[in-house]
Design a protein around this motif. Structure first.
Motif, short mmCIF file in Angstrom:
data_model
loop_
_atom_site.label_atom_id
_atom_site.label_comp_id
_atom_site.label_asym_id
_atom_site.label_seq_id
_atom_site.Cartn_x
_atom_site.Cartn_y
_atom_site.Cartn_z
N VAL A 1 1.08 -1.00 -0.24
CA VAL A 1 -0.01 -0.03 0.07
C VAL A 1 0.79 1.50 -0.19
N PRO A 2 0.89 2.26 -0.34
CA PRO A 2 1.57 4.08 -0.55
C PRO A 2 1.07 4.49 0.65
N LEU A 3 1.73 5.07 1.02
CA LEU A 3 2.00 5.49 2.11
C LEU A 3 2.24 6.93 2.04
N LEU A 4 0.76 7.95 3.12
CA LEU A 4 0.53 9.12 2.26
C LEU A 4 2.08 10.01 2.66
N ALA A 5 2.40 10.79 1.93
CA ALA A 5 3.74 11.70 2.41
C ALA A 5 3.42 12.76 2.73
N GLY A 6 4.70 13.51 3.66
CA GLY A 6 4.35 14.07 4.91
C GLY A 6 5.32 13.73 6.25
N ASP A 7 4.76 14.73 6.89
CA ASP A 7 5.53 14.99 8.21
C ASP A 7 4.33 14.47 9.33
N GLU B 1 8.40 10.17 3.31
CA GLU B 1 9.24 11.12 1.56
C GLU B 1 7.52 10.56 0.37
N GLN B 2 7.43 10.99 -0.99
CA GLN B 2 6.45 10.76 -1.34
C GLN B 2 7.10 9.43 -1.97
N GLY B 3 5.73 8.90 -2.66
CA GLY B 3 6.95 7.49 -3.51
C GLY B 3 6.86 6.56 -1.99
N THR B 4 6.35 6.54 -1.41
CA THR B 4 7.33 5.43 0.09
C THR B 4 6.27 4.32 -0.03
N ASN B 5 5.85 2.56 -0.58
CA ASN B 5 5.78 2.29 -0.44
C ASN B 5 5.79 1.27 1.12
N ALA B 6 4.72 0.49 1.28
CA ALA B 6 5.24 -0.18 2.34
C ALA B 6 4.09 -1.77 2.25
N THR B 7 5.20 -3.15 2.15
CA THR B 7 5.03 -4.00 2.03
C THR B 7 4.78 -5.40 3.15
N ALA B 8 3.75 -6.02 3.03
CA ALA B 8 3.40 -7.04 4.37
C ALA B 8 3.35 -7.92 3.87
N ARG B 9 4.93 -9.14 4.86
CA ARG B 9 4.38 -10.75 4.68
C ARG B 9 3.83 -11.06 5.64
N LEU B 10 2.58 -11.87 4.82
CA LEU B 10 2.19 -12.95 6.18
C LEU B 10 1.99 -14.91 6.04
N GLY B 11 3.18 -15.32 6.89
CA GLY B 11 3.48 -16.73 6.37
C GLY B 11 2.89 -17.02 7.36
N VAL B 12 1.85 -18.75 7.99
CA VAL B 12 2.00 -19.68 8.49
C VAL B 12 1.95 -20.80 8.26
N LYS B 13 2.10 -21.57 9.41
CA LYS B 13 2.95 -23.08 8.81
C LYS B 13 1.65 -24.12 9.66
N ASP B 14 1.03 -24.90 9.54
CA ASP B 14 0.50 -25.95 11.11
C ASP B 14 -0.18 -24.83 12.37
N GLY B 15 -0.82 -23.41 11.28
CA GLY B 15 -1.25 -23.18 12.72
C GLY B 15 -0.67 -21.81 13.41
N GLN B 16 0.81 -21.73 12.70
CA GLN B 16 2.09 -21.21 13.56
C GLN B 16 2.19 -19.79 12.66
N ARG C 1 11.24 2.67 1.14
CA ARG C 1 11.48 3.84 1.68
C ARG C 1 11.94 4.38 2.92
N PRO C 2 12.63 4.85 3.82
CA PRO C 2 13.07 4.32 5.28
C PRO C 2 12.27 5.92 5.59
N LEU C 3 11.79 5.52 6.43
CA LEU C 3 11.20 6.53 7.24
C LEU C 3 11.46 7.11 8.03
N ASP C 4 11.92 8.75 7.94
CA ASP C 4 13.07 9.36 8.57
C ASP C 4 11.80 9.71 10.28
N GLY C 5 13.03 9.35 11.09
CA GLY C 5 12.92 9.17 12.75
C GLY C 5 13.17 10.07 13.95
#
Length: 985
Positions: A781-787, A794-809, A821-825
């Motif tokens: 999903v694209p993240l909204l740019a801004g403080d 930053e503009q053009g930052t995407n967040a990608t999430a993965r979920l893996g489950v095996k035998d209920g774990q 793109r890293p987020l400025d912390g």
């Protein structure tokens, strides 16, 4: 001639100068027999049209037989009188001869002649004769000539004119009377010369011949007792009377046979009146009668007969005529024939006829057997009226009637009628061919048959027809049993109209109707019955036909059956069909209830109450019941094509072994099997279809308190559906993310287990988490740019999430969150994402969430996550069910809702769902969803089911997340077992 009383007859003749009484009518014994016969023939109180016909015919037959026998008796007696008068004349002639010898006598070479005045003749007559013959004073000087030729055996008496002021001979009376050219020939062939030699009376055969050129009588009467037969005037032309008998019979010295004849060229009788009859005038031309004593037979003929103003009992006619009439009469009866008969202005027994015509008429009767026959080559009547029956004309050919005192029978080659109306029934014209009929006069029963019967322009108060034709028609009535039977080999009708129902034509084969008055029963049957262009206020049909039709009614019972029934282009306010066919239909309705059965039925282009079918077939239908005991119906099979009801349609449909039972308190419906093909549901904004669907073991039970439905199994294939959502839900929002450009794909595999749908959201979450076996999901999903406070995107930052489950774990290394793109912390730090790591052997089944932070070490955020879940653990459990328990531990289970779904798993691919979502929508696919059982309650309805299999399915939502505009789905196969529903009232 009318009957008169008979005087005792002492002998055929008397000595000269004496005259004895002569019979003038039938004996008292014979007259009494006739009276008994008339009483036996007296008609009973009429009980209907056919009884009136029989009674009138019997009355007419008896009257004709009586009158014919009276005529025969009178003729025989008259002939006997001629012979008796001849014997008396012989004696009188002897006295006359004595007078003539003393007066003008001329004896010549060839014979002897004598002339005497009437005055002298009057003096010479015996006292009885002088009293009987009142000579007119103006004719006393007239001469009577007597001639005898030598060698002949006869004497001839001639009078140019005889005038009488009165006449009284053997009951025959007249006022003024006259005759011209009167010739009397007395002969005795084989005997002595009459009057001139003694002993002439001992041998020979006496013959008398009388001819009169003309005779006229005024105020004529005949009879010995009142009432007399009378005539105001009688005119005769060309009279000839002959008589013959042995001399010994005439003189009383022995016995022998008598014979005689009478003829007249023309006779006119005016002002005739007789007991039981009268006429203004009667005219007879060319008449002759012959009689012999040994046979007792009279033969008579007449060239022509006519009468006007005839009145005989209840019969009157203005004019009547007959031509070439012959008759043969004896003591036992007789026969009569006429070339033609006619009458006009006829009234009889309450009936009237304008004119009657008949030809080749013959009649016969037997007085001893009390029988009579009548036939006519042709006959016709016009302007007939009797009671409420009218006819403009009636005509027939080859007609015959027979009467035997007990029954009446007859027939005709053909009978026709025009302008007939009886009561409210009218016939413009009609015809009967090959008619035969008989009636039992003692009980009123009758039988009739006709080769062909036709009625045109038939009208009635509630029915009508342009034409009706029946062939091979029979009709019978048993009056004692109050039974009527009608049968026809074939019946055709055109232009029918009955009680608002019309039909262009009707055809029936071997049709019968029977009525039994003892049980108020009626039976109607027909091998074939067809109607065309049938129409009524309730509908119509182009054609309707039936085979083996039977309708029976008796004492409140109705039974209708037919081997086959069909209709074409049927239309009504309730149903329409291009074609309808039924086999083996039976319906019975009575006081105790009803029952019905149907072997098979089919319909084409059927529509009824919003339901339509291109074709429908049914077989093995049966139903019975009553208002008190309930109703039962069974159906062996039902199938159809092109089925539609409202927005629901099916290309094909089949049903078998259906049963319905209904009582006042419960209804039970059972179906063995039901199957449909090409099912479609079309609604605004929604579509649902199935290639096939079937149900077996369906049972519905309905009582006053609840309704239950049970299904042994249900199957469907090639299911698809689409629906549009006019009111989408609230948009789904994730902080700092633009979901309109998201993407998601992955796969989830579920284990067997139970989900408690009615235990609340917490229980639902926990139960669902326990079902998760394997999962592999990836979302971006694209993240909204801004403080955004703690971080800056930053503009053009995407967040990608993965979920893996095996035998209920959760699977470490397959479960993370990565940023393009890293987020400025804070300070100099940056955040590149979050990863799930294993907690090591010291913490089996546990993991750590570690943040990827640039410019700083990678800290663990497990405690933060667990703290948010209300736990102080430093590690995160990898079990999906444990995480669900932590997430829902503050949500207690709901009570009293047993709704649940139990998943089953038979193959590795069962309950595995693949999902994909993007800005255009979301799609979920599965190979097979397998449910072991489920139990759901919706309002006052609960649903339970056993094994349920959903195979080869896909679900697609078009539109933004949580705001779909359209939902669509497909299922290759659906199978459900042991469905049970209960709806409480």
């Amino acid at each position: 001639m009318a009957q008169v009383q008979e005087s005792t007859r002492t002998s055929p003749t008397a000595p000269s100068g004496q005259n004895t009484a002569n019979p003038a009518g039938p004996s008292p014994q014979r007259a009494a027999g006739y009276a008994d016969g008339r009483r036996a023939l007296r008609p009973q109180q009429p009980r209907g049209f056919w009884q009136q016909v029989g009674d009138r015919a019997a009355e007419a037959g008896g009257w004709v037989a009586d009158k014919a026998n009276d005529a025969a008796e009178w003729t025989r007696d008259a002939a006997g009188q001629v012979t008796d008068w001849a014997g008396n004349a012989m004696d009188t002639a002897g006295s006359l001869w004595d007078t003539a010898r003393n007066t003008d006598v001329d004896v010549g070479g060839k014979g002897i002649s004598a002339s005497v005045r009437v005055r002298d003749l009057q003096k010479a007559l015996p006292p009885e004769a002088a009293a009987a013959l009142g000579f007119d004073e103006r004719g006393l000087e007239d001469r009577v000539q007597a001639d005898y030729r030598y060698g002949s055996d006869s004497i001839t008496l001639r009078a140019p004119r005889l005038s009488l002021s009165s006449l009284n001979v053997q009951g025959f009376r007249s006022g003024a009377a006259s005759g011209t050219d009167v010739v009397v020939v007395l002969s005795n062939p084989g005997g002595r010369i009459p009057f001139l030699q003694d002993g002439w009376q001992s041998s020979g055969n006496l013959r008398v011949a009388v001819t009169i050129a003309s005779a006229v009588g005024e105020n004529v009467s005949y009879g010995t007792a009142e009432p007399l037969a009378k005539a105001e005037r009688v005119e005769l032309r060309g009279i000839s009377v002959t008589g013959a008998a042995p001399t010994a019979r005439v003189t009383g010295a022995g016995s022998g046979n008598l014979a005689g004849s009478f003829s007249v060229q023309r006779a006119v009788i005016s002002g005739l009146s007789a007991p039981g009859a009268s006429a203004r005038d009667v005219t007879v031309s060319g008449a002759r009668a012959d009689w012999r004593e040994d046979t007792g037979r009279v033969n008579a003929r007449a060239a022509a007969l006519s009468t006007t103003g005839l009145n005989a009992g209840s019969t009157q006619l203005q004019h009547g005529s007959a031509s070439n009439v012959t008759a043969s009469l004896d003591a036992r009866g007789g026969t009569a024939r006429a070339e033609s008969l006619g009458a006009s202005g006829v009234t009889t027994g309450g009936a009237s006829i304008g004119a009657l015509r008949s030809s080749d008429v013959s009649a016969g009767w037997n007085t001893q057997a009390r029988s009579a026959q009548l036939s006519a080559g042709r006959a016709s009547a016009t302007d007939f009226a009797s009671g409420n029956t009218r006819a403009a004309s009636v005509h027939g050919a080859g007609a015959n009637v027979a009467y035997d005192g007990r029954s009446l029978s007859g027939g005709a080659q053909s009978v026709g009628v025009q302008g007939l109306r009886t009561g409210e029934v009218g016939i413009g014209n009609g015809a009967i061919e090959g008619l035969s009929a008989s009636q039992n006069l003692s009980n009123g029963g009758f039988d009739a048959a006709a080769r062909r019967v036709t009625a045109n322009e038939l009208t009635g108060s509630t029915f009508g027809a342009t034409s009706v034709t029946g062939t091979g028609v029979t009709l019978g009535r048993n009056a004692q049993a109050d039974a009527v039977a009608l049968r026809t080999q074939a019946l055709e009708a055109q232009g029918l109209n009955a009680s608002g129902v019309t039909a262009a034509s009707l055809q029936a084969g071997n049709m019968s109707y029977a009525h039994d008055g003892r049980v108020q029963g009626n039976q109607f049957a027909a091998d074939t019955l067809g109607l065309s262009r049938l129409s009524s206020a309730h509908g119509g049909a182009e054609s309707v036909s039936a085979r083996g039709l039977a309708v029976n009614t008796a004492a409140g019972q109705l039974d209708v059956s037919t081997q086959g029934l069909s209709g074409r282009n049927i239309a009504s306010p309730y149903a329409n069909a291009a074609a309808l066919d039924a086999e083996g239909l039976r319906v019975g309705v009575g006081q105790r209830g009803y029952d019905a059965s149907l072997t098979s039925a089919s319909a084409q282009s059927l529509s009824a109450s919003g339901f339509t079918a291109d074709q429908l077939r049914a077989g093995g239908f049966a139903a019975n019941g009553s208002s008190g005991a309930g109703h039962t119906a069974t159906l062996g099979s039902l199938s159809g094509t092109g089925l539609r009801h409202g927005e629901l349609s099916a290309g094909t449909g089949e049903l078998s072994q259906a049963r319905l039972q209904q009582s006042a308190s419960a209804t039970q419906l059972g179906v063995g099997n039901a199957a449909f093909g090409d099912l479609r549901l079309q609604q605004p904004g929604a579509q649902l279809s199935a290639g096939s669907a079937s149900v077996s073991g369906l049972a519905l039970n309905r009582s006053a308190s609840e309704t239950t439905v049970d299904v042994a199994s249900a199957r469907a294939s090639q299911l698809s559906g689409t629906t549009s959502l006019d009111r989408p839900g609230a948009p789904l929002r994730v902080p700092y993310a633009d979901l309109s450009r998201h993407s998601l794909e992955g796969q989830v595999s579920l284990n067997a287990g139970t989900v408690r749908l009615g235990a609340g959201s917490g229980a639902l979450t926990r139960d669902a988490a326990r079902l998760v076996d394997d999962a592999s999901l990836r979302a971006s999903v694209p993240l909204l740019a801004g403080d955004h406070g703690a971080v800056e995107v930053e503009q053009g930052t995407n967040a990608t999430a993965r979920l893996g489950v095996k035998d209920g774990q959760l699977v470490p290394g397959q479960t993370d969150l990565q940023l393009s793109r890293p987020l400025d912390g804070p300070l100099w730090t940056t955040v590149r994402g979050v990863e799930l790591e294993s907690a090591g052997r010291r913490h089996p089944g546990r993991g750590k969430l570690r943040a990827d932070v640039g410019g700083f070490f990678d800290p663990s955020v497990s405690s933060d996550v667990m703290g948010a879940l209300g736990s102080k653990d430093k590690t995160v459990p990898l079990g999906v069910s444990e995480l669900a328990d932590l997430a829902s531990r503050n949500t207690p289970d709901a009570a009293g809702r047993p709704d649940q779904v139990t998943l089953a798993r038979e193959r590795e691919s069962d309950n595995t769902v693949s999902v994909r979502s993007d800005a255009q929508g979301a799609v979920a696919n599965f190979v097979r969803l397998l449910v072991g059982s489920f139990q759901v309650r919706m309002g006052n309805t609960s649903v339970e089911a056993g094994r349920t299999s959903v195979g080869g399915g896909a679900l697609e939502a078009r539109g933004a997340p949580a705001q779909p505009e359209q939902l669509s789905g497909t299922i290759d196969a659906l199978e459900i077992h042991r469905v049970h529903t209960t709806t409480s009232r």
